[in-house]
Design an enzyme around this catalytic site. Sequence first.
Site, short mmCIF file in Angstrom:
data_model
loop_
_atom_site.label_atom_id
_atom_site.label_comp_id
_atom_site.label_asym_id
_atom_site.label_seq_id
_atom_site.Cartn_x
_atom_site.Cartn_y
_atom_site.Cartn_z
N LYS A 24 0.85 -1.20 0.00
CA LYS A 24 0.00 0.00 0.00
C LYS A 24 0.89 1.25 0.00
O LYS A 24 1.92 1.27 0.67
CB LYS A 24 -0.90 -0.04 1.25
CG LYS A 24 -1.90 1.11 1.32
CD LYS A 24 -2.84 0.91 2.50
CE LYS A 24 -3.85 2.02 2.65
NZ LYS A 24 -4.75 1.83 3.80
N SER A 61 -9.53 1.96 2.88
CA SER A 61 -8.66 2.64 1.96
C SER A 61 -7.67 1.74 1.24
O SER A 61 -7.12 2.15 0.23
CB SER A 61 -7.90 3.75 2.70
OG SER A 61 -7.10 3.20 3.73
N SER A 84 -9.77 -0.36 7.10
CA SER A 84 -9.21 -0.24 5.75
C SER A 84 -8.55 -1.47 5.16
O SER A 84 -8.23 -1.48 3.97
CB SER A 84 -8.22 0.91 5.71
OG SER A 84 -8.92 2.10 5.49
#
Length: 492
Positions: A81, A156, A180
Amino acid sequence: MEYTSMTLKELSQLIHKREISSLELTENYIKKIKEKDHELGAFITVSEESAIKTASWIDEDILSSSSEKLHPLVGIPVAIKDNLCTEGIKTTCASRLLQNFVPPYSAEAVMKLKKHGAVIIGKTNMDEFGMGSSCENSAFGITKNPLDTARVPGGSSGGSAAAVASGLVPYALGSDTGGSIRQPASYCGVVGMKPSYGRVSRYGLIAFASSLDTVGPITRDVISNAAVYDAIAGHDPKDSTSMRGCAETVVDKIENGSVKGMRIGIPFSLIESHTDKKIKNAVMSAINLFSGMGCKIIDIELPDPALTLAAYYAISSAEASSNLARYDGIRFGTRAEDCLSIDELYKKSRSIGFGDEVKRRILLGTFLLSREMSDRYYKKALFTREAIKQDFDKLFSACDVIITPVSPGLPYHIGKYKTEPSARYSEDIFTVYASLAGLPAISMPVCKDASTGLQIGIEIIGRFREELTVYQSAYALENEIKNSERRCENDI
Ligand code: GLN
């Protein structure tokens, strides 16, 4: 050979038997990313050159050695990420403000993967600074759900989940502050683990809300997830909130554990009042499978969901406003040009650099921390959080794990919350509990919705530090789903 649907264990066996080299595997995934990612937008950066170099080095130096006992991650590509620092590879947090930031060091979780021979193949899209749950709040475009490209992949960590679900990479790292990792894993039909707070080092994770931020793995199956968790967990003196003591390894113990007699808490009334029928059915099918394995189902009540959500958004926004104060255009990130004063430089740099959702949270957080408001709201949120933690302590004297849905409904269509962005916050109702209480929680697919082809996941929450119990129950359920003839095909 088709590698993209293989689990980590299967890939690792191929590498160990030298049936495939790390370079071949890496090139294969890079090719897939080039062919498919323009439809999905899961990656912000593909680090092709460094991935090829690492893979070749692994082939030469490690795989040519005679050692039979190689770590299961050796030579296998991973996506990270884009809020986890990667030395020499751009790390943007999906923000214009950090669009050219190349960190001089790697996050501890990334370093641990590298030490175990992982090949970093790229950085995945996300909601800017982790603020969101749909991957629509990125400065670099929207990521789409691989199961239906008109819908969001969740967020996210939506880029990481979409990349794993579509076979562009065998596993990925995400971060989870209020859901997330778990929510995008559920939306994309993969497995995502949020470990206990402090279990995985936050060093090098770009901060959103420091008292809630965690790092964890996203994979296609439970055992692979546990293997990655084992590789990244453990004390780190560089993170002052890192948990002391050795993290026990879990992957070798998962298969031995039986769930017979396990007490499972289910918040039936909350599920009844806050979820779609399809989600209720999915949770019920998981409950039935657990009952069939000899588990005891207990009806529980979770703390007030409205208070919990309010506490989460107050605390996370307050911490975000403080954490993001460092982006001043001087030491970090985008710097506005032609400014006549230092105040103008701050204002312009931050106005240009941050997106709308980030600005919304900074404004909210700054307001909540102001002298007049902090007692009335922020401190109340801290008390609420403490009360929630105590409630969970009590609940866990009567249950071994708690099961909830991950989200109230199916992944929604892109743009649904465009005109009312804060209405999205209520989608986090089930995931923020474990975040505020610091508990380990896994999200795993249990059901396929027959009319849309989408996957529905559930969340299993465990006691603080008891990742093993969470993994054992998830593994037992995964097996039961595989073996069950009545595989849940939700068509309501
Ligand atoms: N959806 C939540 C938020 O927007 C959680 C985000 C996260 O876990 N990073 O705050």
